[in-house]
Design a protein around this motif. Sequence first.
Motif, mmCIF file in Angstrom:
data_model
loop_
_atom_site.group_PDB
_atom_site.id
_atom_site.type_symbol
_atom_site.label_atom_id
_atom_site.label_comp_id
_atom_site.label_asym_id
_atom_site.label_seq_id
_atom_site.Cartn_x
_atom_site.Cartn_y
_atom_site.Cartn_z
ATOM 1 N N VAL A 83 57.992 60.088 35.526
ATOM 2 C CA VAL A 83 56.384 60.497 35.686
ATOM 3 C C VAL A 83 55.873 59.154 35.950
ATOM 4 O O VAL A 83 56.017 58.369 34.947
ATOM 5 N N ILE A 84 55.572 58.262 37.593
ATOM 6 C CA ILE A 84 54.414 57.511 37.148
ATOM 7 C C ILE A 84 52.761 57.976 36.707
ATOM 8 O O ILE A 84 52.677 59.281 37.618
ATOM 9 N N GLU A 85 52.200 57.367 36.067
ATOM 10 C CA GLU A 85 50.668 58.301 35.769
ATOM 11 C C GLU A 85 49.853 58.286 36.517
ATOM 12 O O GLU A 85 49.579 56.283 36.840
ATOM 13 N N ARG A 86 48.961 58.558 36.687
ATOM 14 C CA ARG A 86 47.587 58.090 37.619
ATOM 15 C C ARG A 86 46.680 57.658 36.561
ATOM 16 O O ARG A 86 46.781 59.677 36.101
ATOM 17 N N THR A 87 45.770 57.152 36.879
ATOM 18 C CA THR A 87 45.002 57.178 35.746
ATOM 19 C C THR A 87 43.534 57.056 36.671
ATOM 20 O O THR A 87 43.588 56.256 37.864
ATOM 21 N N ASN A 88 42.440 57.140 35.828
ATOM 22 C CA ASN A 88 41.022 56.961 36.734
ATOM 23 C C ASN A 88 40.864 55.691 35.958
ATOM 24 O O ASN A 88 41.354 54.605 35.617
ATOM 25 N N LEU A 89 39.299 55.247 36.834
ATOM 26 C CA LEU A 89 38.802 53.633 35.978
ATOM 27 C C LEU A 89 38.488 54.133 34.393
ATOM 28 O O LEU A 89 38.724 53.332 34.102
ATOM 29 N N LEU A 90 38.121 55.164 34.348
ATOM 30 C CA LEU A 90 37.496 55.374 32.928
ATOM 31 C C LEU A 90 38.920 55.564 32.311
ATOM 32 O O LEU A 90 39.253 54.384 31.139
ATOM 33 N N ASP A 91 39.789 55.938 32.347
ATOM 34 C CA ASP A 91 40.996 56.094 31.132
ATOM 35 C C ASP A 91 41.811 54.057 31.511
ATOM 36 O O ASP A 91 41.942 53.664 30.426
ATOM 37 N N THR A 92 41.445 53.641 32.794
ATOM 38 C CA THR A 92 41.464 52.150 32.749
ATOM 39 C C THR A 92 40.659 50.555 31.867
ATOM 40 O O THR A 92 41.170 49.993 31.110
ATOM 41 N N ALA A 93 39.762 51.945 32.125
ATOM 42 C CA ALA A 93 38.781 50.817 31.724
ATOM 43 C C ALA A 93 39.163 51.191 29.600
ATOM 44 O O ALA A 93 38.488 49.907 29.310
ATOM 45 N N VAL A 94 40.181 52.299 29.230
ATOM 46 C CA VAL A 94 39.315 52.198 27.490
ATOM 47 C C VAL A 94 41.080 51.629 27.323
ATOM 48 O O VAL A 94 40.909 50.821 26.917
ATOM 49 N N ASP A 95 41.739 51.453 28.497
ATOM 50 C CA ASP A 95 43.312 51.129 28.276
ATOM 51 C C ASP A 95 42.700 49.270 28.274
ATOM 52 O O ASP A 95 43.317 48.634 26.688
ATOM 53 N N LEU A 96 42.813 49.095 29.106
ATOM 54 C CA LEU A 96 41.966 47.518 28.706
ATOM 55 C C LEU A 96 40.952 46.862 27.377
ATOM 56 O O LEU A 96 41.234 46.110 26.810
ATOM 57 N N SER A 97 40.263 47.856 26.993
ATOM 58 C CA SER A 97 39.673 47.308 25.668
ATOM 59 C C SER A 97 40.297 48.181 24.833
ATOM 60 O O SER A 97 39.852 47.090 24.082
ATOM 61 N N LEU A 98 41.206 47.926 24.485
ATOM 62 C CA LEU A 98 41.934 49.244 23.079
ATOM 63 C C LEU A 98 43.244 47.258 23.548
ATOM 64 O O LEU A 98 44.440 47.633 22.691
ATOM 65 N N LYS A 99 43.477 46.704 24.392
ATOM 66 C CA LYS A 99 44.608 46.058 24.933
ATOM 67 C C LYS A 99 45.021 44.832 23.231
ATOM 68 O O LYS A 99 45.585 44.954 22.744
ATOM 69 N N PRO A 100 43.853 44.398 22.996
ATOM 70 C CA PRO A 100 43.723 43.093 22.518
ATOM 71 C C PRO A 100 44.106 44.323 21.072
ATOM 72 O O PRO A 100 44.616 43.362 19.736
ATOM 73 N N THR A 101 43.717 45.138 20.131
ATOM 74 C CA THR A 101 43.682 45.647 19.179
ATOM 75 C C THR A 101 45.637 46.384 18.761
ATOM 76 O O THR A 101 46.293 46.429 17.865
ATOM 77 N N ASP A 102 45.837 46.482 20.347
ATOM 78 C CA ASP A 102 47.109 46.800 20.267
ATOM 79 C C ASP A 102 47.747 45.696 20.546
ATOM 80 O O ASP A 102 48.941 45.820 19.529
ATOM 81 N N MET A 103 47.832 44.339 21.002
ATOM 82 C CA MET A 103 48.275 43.306 20.250
ATOM 83 C C MET A 103 47.989 42.937 18.614
ATOM 84 O O MET A 103 49.101 42.385 18.032
ATOM 85 N N VAL A 104 47.412 43.038 17.858
ATOM 86 C CA VAL A 104 46.996 43.271 16.925
ATOM 87 C C VAL A 104 47.965 43.708 16.327
ATOM 88 O O VAL A 104 48.785 42.573 14.499
#
Length: 176
Positions: A83-104
């Motif tokens: 299943v391809i997940e469709r997200t809204n703008l808020l989900d995308t913003a939260v995901d982008l803000s957590l990417k550096p933490t995920d990398m670390v």
Amino acid sequence: LHPLQIKDMKGEYILASYDMINTHYSPTMAQEEQQQQFYNDNMAFIENRNDHHNFNDIGGREDGREKKRKRGTVRIHRNTIFVIERTNLLDTAVDLSLKPTDMVMSTAIGRNVSHAAQPYVEAAGDLLAPVLLSSRLLLEASKVGGGALAVGLKTAVVSVVESSDPEKRRKAKRSS
């Protein structure tokens, strides 16, 4: 790209339908008749076989000619579907803000720090739970209070406006 649409689920199998559009060429009338005859012959064969594939003509165009678009149906095992997940703008913003933490946290140092800090984070969460619950209760109480305040202000404004209406004041003086 047309996604599959789930029509039915039985056991481990899913019956899905999809659109098929033929836009590669524009056949002549004779070719269209030949294709329609071929299609009708194959439909009879498919219906007689009671296969799990099904094709139906659907759609049309403004100029009156039929667009060669078919609707297909296929039976698929549930383990072959993703299943391809469709997200809204808020989900995308939260995901982008957590990417550096995920990398670390995906590095060895990040995993070690996470493992060492886990008991402290759990203890802090246990200590903060009453504060969070109290703040939620306060927020809900302020919503109710704000609604009551709005109703009270509306009633006060309506009574002041109605009492300042000169027409109503003249009628009140005449009746007394």
